[in-house]
Design an enzyme around this catalytic site. Structure first.
Site, PDB file in Angstrom:
ATOM      1  N   ASP A  92    -115.688  42.234  -6.747  1.00 22.80           N
ATOM      2  CA  ASP A  92    -115.063  41.689  -7.948  1.00 22.80           C
ATOM      3  C   ASP A  92    -113.856  40.835  -7.597  1.00 22.80           C
ATOM      4  O   ASP A  92    -112.838  41.338  -7.123  1.00 22.80           O
ATOM      5  CB  ASP A  92    -114.639  42.842  -8.854  1.00 22.80           C
ATOM      6  CG  ASP A  92    -114.067  42.361 -10.174  1.00 22.80           C
ATOM      7  OD1 ASP A  92    -114.240  41.174 -10.498  1.00 22.80           O
ATOM      8  OD2 ASP A  92    -113.446  43.168 -10.884  1.00 22.80           O
ATOM      9  N   ASP A 125    -114.947  32.692 -11.182  1.00 24.37           N
ATOM     10  CA  ASP A 125    -115.086  34.142 -11.241  1.00 24.37           C
ATOM     11  C   ASP A 125    -116.506  34.580 -10.900  1.00 24.37           C
ATOM     12  O   ASP A 125    -117.462  34.150 -11.559  1.00 24.37           O
ATOM     13  CB  ASP A 125    -114.700  34.631 -12.640  1.00 24.37           C
ATOM     14  CG  ASP A 125    -114.699  36.150 -12.742  1.00 24.37           C
ATOM     15  OD1 ASP A 125    -114.324  36.817 -11.759  1.00 24.37           O
ATOM     16  OD2 ASP A 125    -115.084  36.672 -13.797  1.00 24.37           O
TER      17      ASP A 125
END
Length: 493
Positions: free
Chosen positions: A148, A371
């Site tokens: 992440d 992202d």
């Protein structure tokens, strides 16, 4: 005879140091590692029930994205934009760990190897979409973590002070939970330390400290309501280098989570924090491998046996094939933990769209982040509306299906569709670089005979997000040391 024995000992020592390379603070090297990335729907991970159709698959991704985008907006709300260029220097100086040494302290030079971690994607709701295999502890225990780019802390499901005797040892081979008591390199941080009380405050360290030697505890909270409760520790992480050798990174900050709650944490064994912050795994590992990490994401509709990779170090030492790499500035430390970009605008069919400058201003109300944990690209209204209008115009000959698929607002009957009918979309960066994604990355397949424009609305004020579907079939290199982002088209295999 003595000479023979001496030669054998020298050979064994050389062999040992060749197979196992041990890291210590302060030495930068050209070694790297590559880890496989596993997409959420690529394999049956932890017995997750796989979607039965592309429509169900997309619905799951949209549910995840909705929470993820809201979480990003909350995290980057105005009262949280507190990091300055001074903070950025502190981050870089605080993680200056460029040295590599053998166990006897000997420096190793000119080892032109990179390391890779295979990376596959996971069922999260607000954390990340790709899984990575993680080897940690002594002896090594293998776990599956969500990679992440928006998280700070690397943590794993963990048992500490297990009192089950042989039962604890037997559970070592079951996977899914790190057995801290079995690892000889596991060291907790005392709750009385300044690191616990001050430096780890942003990672949700707790103020409670029953006695000076008790471990530093945390209650790590995600904006979707998920949480992880556990202890901070230092551990050893093992990498497999691209030439097959093993390397170890010592004293890595990890979280030993003894209790977790929430939908985002049920499938993987924990989270690998790849965000830009003092204690993220990305900075610690990347700066050991030349100050950079990268990934390349295969088409999200690829077959199950196709993998992508998370790379620490140079991609030149891998088998990755890619076209010319372009570079643009990587904005670090302004939008906390995220990797931001200086975008000038978006053009469609060669025409720049009328989008206000403040939409892209990372130092103001807007900005854009790259992202890995968000699937679809989200744009704030002043950018979303002109983009959608320009693309809809090129699709006016196709029937609008008015489907109710989450935030996707325009889906059409794709019978007779050809990508050449759609004008190319280009992201223009302030320094002149341009990112030209494939049409299939923003006119996406939803079901048989159905396509949708793959953009969703983001909250304004707030950042826009370039998601992983828009990033697919591109290589992305996060050069933290030089504050630049490299990218180039690739099959990623």
């Amino acid at each position: 005879m003595v000479k023979c024995r001496l030669q054998r000992w020298v050979f064994l020592l050389v062999f040992f140091f060749t197979v196992f390379i041990n890291f210590s603070n302060g030495h930068e090297i050209s070694l790297g590692t590559k880890l496989e990335l596993i997409h959420r729907h690529g394999r049956n991970l932890h017995n997750e029930v796989q979607p039965t159709s592309q429509l169900e698959r997309l619905t799951q991704l949209l549910q995840s994205d909705t929470v993820r985008i809201n979480a990003i907006s909350q995290k980057l709300s105005l009262n949280h934009r507190r990091r300055t260029s001074t903070n950025r220097r502190n981050v870089q100086e605080g993680t200056s760990i460029y040295n590599l040494a053998c166990t006897n302290g000997t420096r190793i030079h000119n080892l032109n190897v990179s390391g890779e971690m295979s990376m596959n994607s996971g069922a999260d709701f607000g954390t990340g979409q790709y899984f990575v295999h993680f080897e940690v502890g002594s002896p090594v225990q293998k776990l599956l973590l969500i990679a992440d780019t928006g998280s700070d802390l690397t943590w794993m499901n963990c048992k500490y002070r297990c009192r089950g005797g042989d039962k604890c040892k037997r559970s070592l081979n079951k996977g899914g939970t790190f057995q801290a008591d079995i690892s000889s390199s596991f060291r907790t941080l005392p709750c009385s330390s300044r690191m616990c009380r001050v430096k780890l405050a942003d990672l949700f360290s707790l103020a409670r400290c029953p006695s000076a030697k008790d471990p530093c505890a945390y209650d790590y909270r995600y904006n979707d309501g998920s949480s992880a409760l556990g202890l901070f520790a230092k551990e050893k992480v093992t990498f497999t280098l691209t030439d097959g050798r093993k390397a170890r990174l010592h004293n890595v900050l990890v979280g030993c989570s003894e209790s977790t709650n929430g939908p985002s944490l049920q499938i993987a064994d924990g989270i690998m924090g790849l965000g830009y912050s003092n204690y993220s795994f990305a900075l610690r590992a990347a700066k050991k491998f030349g100050g950079k990490f990268s990934y390349c994401l295969v088409d999200h509709l690829s077959s199950n046996n196709v993998s992508s990779y998370l790379i620490f170090g140079s991609h030149n030492d891998t088998s990755l094939k890619l076209n010319k790499i372009r570079y643009t500035e990587l904005v670090l430390g302004v939008l906390p933990t995220f990797y931001a970009l200086n975008i000038r605008g978006i053009s469609i069919g060669g025409t720049m769209l009328d989008i206000p400058h403040e939409v892209w201003d990372v130092n103001g109300l807007g900005g854009t982040i790259l992202d890995s944990g968000t699937s679809l690209t989200s744009l704030v209204p002043p950018a979303y509306e002109p983009v959608m209008a320009a693309l809809k115009k090129s699709l006016s000959n196709f029937s609008n299906l008015n489907l109710d698929i989450g935030q996707l607002q325009y889906c059409f009957n794709s019978t007779g569709f050809d990508e050449s009918l759609v004008p190319r979309l280009i992201f223009h960066f302030e320094d002149g670089a341009r990112f030209r994604p494939a049409v299939k990355s923003y006119v996406i397949d939803v079901d048989v005979g159905v396509k949708c424009l793959g953009f969703v609305l983001a909250n304004w004020p707030g950042p826009s997000v370039i998601g992983n579907i828009m990033q697919q079939n591109y290589f992305w290199e996060f050069d933290i040391k030089n504050s630049r982002l490299g990218f180039g088209s690739s099959t990623c295999i």
